[in-house]
Motif scaffolding. Structure first.
Motif, PDB file in Angstrom:
ATOM      1  N   PHE A 125      27.325  -6.234  10.707  1.00  0.00           N
ATOM      2  CA  PHE A 125      28.524  -5.525  11.156  1.00  0.00           C
ATOM      3  C   PHE A 125      29.388  -5.232   9.944  1.00  0.00           C
ATOM      4  O   PHE A 125      29.783  -6.152   9.217  1.00  0.00           O
ATOM      5  CB  PHE A 125      29.282  -6.357  12.180  1.00  0.00           C
ATOM      6  N   ILE A 126      29.661  -3.966   9.709  1.00  0.00           N
ATOM      7  CA  ILE A 126      30.465  -3.524   8.572  1.00  0.00           C
ATOM      8  C   ILE A 126      31.688  -2.779   9.094  1.00  0.00           C
ATOM      9  O   ILE A 126      31.571  -1.867   9.908  1.00  0.00           O
ATOM     10  CB  ILE A 126      29.658  -2.579   7.646  1.00  0.00           C
ATOM     11  N   VAL A 127      32.868  -3.196   8.617  1.00  0.00           N
ATOM     12  CA  VAL A 127      34.097  -2.472   8.934  1.00  0.00           C
ATOM     13  C   VAL A 127      34.402  -1.543   7.769  1.00  0.00           C
ATOM     14  O   VAL A 127      34.108  -1.857   6.612  1.00  0.00           O
ATOM     15  CB  VAL A 127      35.282  -3.426   9.222  1.00  0.00           C
ATOM     16  N   CYS A 128      34.964  -0.393   8.080  1.00  0.00           N
ATOM     17  CA  CYS A 128      35.232   0.621   7.057  1.00  0.00           C
ATOM     18  C   CYS A 128      36.600   1.239   7.285  1.00  0.00           C
ATOM     19  O   CYS A 128      37.067   1.332   8.424  1.00  0.00           O
ATOM     20  CB  CYS A 128      34.195   1.746   7.131  1.00  0.00           C
ATOM     21  N   VAL A 129      37.199   1.695   6.193  1.00  0.00           N
ATOM     22  CA  VAL A 129      38.412   2.497   6.267  1.00  0.00           C
ATOM     23  C   VAL A 129      38.157   3.753   5.452  1.00  0.00           C
ATOM     24  O   VAL A 129      37.662   3.690   4.330  1.00  0.00           O
ATOM     25  CB  VAL A 129      39.647   1.755   5.711  1.00  0.00           C
TER      26      VAL A 129
ATOM     27  N   THR B 104      38.852  12.647   5.223  1.00  0.00           N
ATOM     28  CA  THR B 104      38.935  11.383   5.968  1.00  0.00           C
ATOM     29  C   THR B 104      37.903  11.369   7.090  1.00  0.00           C
ATOM     30  O   THR B 104      37.132  10.411   7.234  1.00  0.00           O
ATOM     31  CB  THR B 104      40.355  11.188   6.545  1.00  0.00           C
ATOM     32  N   TYR B 105      37.863  12.422   7.869  1.00  0.00           N
ATOM     33  CA  TYR B 105      36.965  12.459   9.029  1.00  0.00           C
ATOM     34  C   TYR B 105      35.518  12.725   8.615  1.00  0.00           C
ATOM     35  O   TYR B 105      34.588  12.236   9.268  1.00  0.00           O
ATOM     36  CB  TYR B 105      37.474  13.455  10.067  1.00  0.00           C
ATOM     37  N   MET B 106      35.324  13.475   7.533  1.00  0.00           N
ATOM     38  CA  MET B 106      33.963  13.673   7.017  1.00  0.00           C
ATOM     39  C   MET B 106      33.391  12.342   6.530  1.00  0.00           C
ATOM     40  O   MET B 106      32.230  12.016   6.783  1.00  0.00           O
ATOM     41  CB  MET B 106      33.967  14.712   5.893  1.00  0.00           C
ATOM     42  N   ALA B 107      34.208  11.562   5.838  1.00  0.00           N
ATOM     43  CA  ALA B 107      33.760  10.251   5.358  1.00  0.00           C
ATOM     44  C   ALA B 107      33.494   9.312   6.527  1.00  0.00           C
ATOM     45  O   ALA B 107      32.502   8.573   6.520  1.00  0.00           O
ATOM     46  CB  ALA B 107      34.799   9.650   4.415  1.00  0.00           C
ATOM     47  N   ALA B 108      34.351   9.340   7.537  1.00  0.00           N
ATOM     48  CA  ALA B 108      34.138   8.492   8.715  1.00  0.00           C
ATOM     49  C   ALA B 108      32.811   8.818   9.382  1.00  0.00           C
ATOM     50  O   ALA B 108      32.033   7.915   9.729  1.00  0.00           O
ATOM     51  CB  ALA B 108      35.298   8.657   9.700  1.00  0.00           C
ATOM     52  N   GLU B 109      32.535  10.094   9.537  1.00  0.00           N
ATOM     53  CA  GLU B 109      31.273  10.513  10.140  1.00  0.00           C
ATOM     54  C   GLU B 109      30.082  10.096   9.267  1.00  0.00           C
ATOM     55  O   GLU B 109      29.063   9.614   9.768  1.00  0.00           O
ATOM     56  CB  GLU B 109      31.259  12.022  10.357  1.00  0.00           C
ATOM     57  N   ALA B 110      30.222  10.258   7.956  1.00  0.00           N
ATOM     58  CA  ALA B 110      29.142   9.862   7.044  1.00  0.00           C
ATOM     59  C   ALA B 110      28.887   8.357   7.105  1.00  0.00           C
ATOM     60  O   ALA B 110      27.741   7.914   7.070  1.00  0.00           O
ATOM     61  CB  ALA B 110      29.481  10.289   5.619  1.00  0.00           C
ATOM     62  N   LEU B 111      29.944   7.563   7.218  1.00  0.00           N
ATOM     63  CA  LEU B 111      29.783   6.113   7.320  1.00  0.00           C
ATOM     64  C   LEU B 111      29.099   5.725   8.633  1.00  0.00           C
ATOM     65  O   LEU B 111      28.241   4.836   8.654  1.00  0.00           O
ATOM     66  CB  LEU B 111      31.136   5.419   7.191  1.00  0.00           C
ATOM     67  N   GLU B 112      29.463   6.399   9.706  1.00  0.00           N
ATOM     68  CA  GLU B 112      28.807   6.125  10.992  1.00  0.00           C
ATOM     69  C   GLU B 112      27.322   6.491  10.930  1.00  0.00           C
ATOM     70  O   GLU B 112      26.471   5.748  11.429  1.00  0.00           O
ATOM     71  CB  GLU B 112      29.521   6.869  12.116  1.00  0.00           C
TER      72      GLU B 112
ATOM     73  N   LEU C 103      25.508   6.523   8.202  1.00  0.00           N
ATOM     74  CA  LEU C 103      24.919   5.529   7.314  1.00  0.00           C
ATOM     75  C   LEU C 103      24.565   4.265   8.101  1.00  0.00           C
ATOM     76  O   LEU C 103      23.487   3.696   7.933  1.00  0.00           O
ATOM     77  CB  LEU C 103      25.906   5.201   6.187  1.00  0.00           C
ATOM     78  N   GLY C 104      25.469   3.859   8.977  1.00  0.00           N
ATOM     79  CA  GLY C 104      25.213   2.685   9.807  1.00  0.00           C
ATOM     80  C   GLY C 104      24.012   2.875  10.717  1.00  0.00           C
ATOM     81  O   GLY C 104      23.137   2.011  10.792  1.00  0.00           O
ATOM     82  N   LYS C 105      23.963   4.008  11.394  1.00  0.00           N
ATOM     83  CA  LYS C 105      22.840   4.285  12.297  1.00  0.00           C
ATOM     84  C   LYS C 105      21.520   4.305  11.542  1.00  0.00           C
ATOM     85  O   LYS C 105      20.522   3.744  11.989  1.00  0.00           O
ATOM     86  CB  LYS C 105      23.048   5.618  13.019  1.00  0.00           C
ATOM     87  N   LYS C 106      21.513   4.954  10.395  1.00  0.00           N
ATOM     88  CA  LYS C 106      20.292   5.077   9.597  1.00  0.00           C
ATOM     89  C   LYS C 106      19.762   3.714   9.154  1.00  0.00           C
ATOM     90  O   LYS C 106      18.561   3.503   9.065  1.00  0.00           O
ATOM     91  CB  LYS C 106      20.565   5.953   8.370  1.00  0.00           C
TER      92      LYS C 106
ATOM     93  N   ALA D  51      34.788  10.496  -1.082  1.00  0.00           N
ATOM     94  CA  ALA D  51      33.658  11.423  -1.165  1.00  0.00           C
ATOM     95  C   ALA D  51      32.309  10.706  -1.276  1.00  0.00           C
ATOM     96  O   ALA D  51      31.272  11.293  -0.951  1.00  0.00           O
ATOM     97  CB  ALA D  51      33.828  12.352  -2.364  1.00  0.00           C
ATOM     98  N   ASP D  52      32.303   9.458  -1.710  1.00  0.00           N
ATOM     99  CA  ASP D  52      31.031   8.770  -1.937  1.00  0.00           C
ATOM    100  C   ASP D  52      30.144   8.661  -0.693  1.00  0.00           C
ATOM    101  O   ASP D  52      28.949   8.946  -0.782  1.00  0.00           O
ATOM    102  CB  ASP D  52      31.259   7.394  -2.559  1.00  0.00           C
ATOM    103  N   PRO D  53      30.670   8.264   0.471  1.00  0.00           N
ATOM    104  CA  PRO D  53      29.794   8.217   1.650  1.00  0.00           C
ATOM    105  C   PRO D  53      29.258   9.589   2.056  1.00  0.00           C
ATOM    106  O   PRO D  53      28.183   9.695   2.638  1.00  0.00           O
ATOM    107  CB  PRO D  53      30.682   7.644   2.753  1.00  0.00           C
ATOM    108  N   ILE D  54      30.003  10.625   1.722  1.00  0.00           N
ATOM    109  CA  ILE D  54      29.590  11.986   2.057  1.00  0.00           C
ATOM    110  C   ILE D  54      28.494  12.458   1.099  1.00  0.00           C
ATOM    111  O   ILE D  54      27.466  12.974   1.524  1.00  0.00           O
ATOM    112  CB  ILE D  54      30.805  12.954   1.981  1.00  0.00           C
ATOM    113  N   LYS D  55      28.719  12.260  -0.202  1.00  0.00           N
ATOM    114  CA  LYS D  55      27.827  12.809  -1.219  1.00  0.00           C
ATOM    115  C   LYS D  55      26.725  11.850  -1.658  1.00  0.00           C
ATOM    116  O   LYS D  55      25.680  12.303  -2.116  1.00  0.00           O
ATOM    117  CB  LYS D  55      28.647  13.220  -2.444  1.00  0.00           C
TER     118      LYS D  55
END
Length: 104
Positions: A2-6, A16-24, A26-29, A84-88
Motif C-alpha cells: 500500500f503506497i500513499v501519494c501526494v 496535478t491530475y495527470m500525475a495522480a492518474e499516472a500514479l494510479e 503505476l499502482g495497477k501495473k 512530472a516524474d510519474p508521468i514521464k
C-alpha cells in the motif's frame, strides 16, 4: 503493498491530475494499492488519513510546491520527486520506490 501519494503543482490543475492518474496506473501495473491525494486550486482532494498512513508501506510525494501536511509522512519510507516524474518516468519512480522500501 500500500503506497500513499501526494500530487501537486503550482497551479494545481493539469499536472496535478495527470500525475495522480499516472500514479494510479503505476499502482495497477505493479500490483500496488494506491491512494493519491491531490493538492491544488480546489484544495485537498482524496485526503490521506492517519489510518492510511498507519498501514502504508511507503509514500510518493510528487510535487513542485510545499504541500500541506508534509510532516504526516516523516516516519514513512518516502520518495520525493517532480510532479512530472510519474508521468514521464513511471518505471523509474517504481524502481526507486521499491529500492527505498527494500533497503530501509
Amino acid at each position: 503493498m500500500f503506497i500513499v501519494c501526494v500530487a501537486a503543482c503550482p497551479t494545481g490543475i493539469a499536472h496535478t491530475y495527470m500525475a495522480a492518474e499516472a500514479l494510479e496506473m503505476l499502482g495497477k501495473k505493479n500490483g500496488w494499492e494506491i491512494k493519491v491525494e491531490t493538492q491544488g486550486s480546489t484544495g485537498i482532494e482524496n485526503e490521506i488519513t492517519e489510518d492510511d498512513i498507519a498501514r502504508a508501506d511507503g509514500a510518493i510525494i510528487a510535487t513542485e510546491i510545499l504541500i500541506d501536511g508534509v510532516e504526516r509522512f516523516e516516519l514513512l519510507t518516502k520518495l520525493e520527486c517532480s510532479v512530472a516524474d510519474p508521468i514521464k518516468q513511471p518505471d523509474a519512480v517504481y524502481n526507486t520506490m521499491m529500492h527505498l522500501i527494500n533497503n530501509k
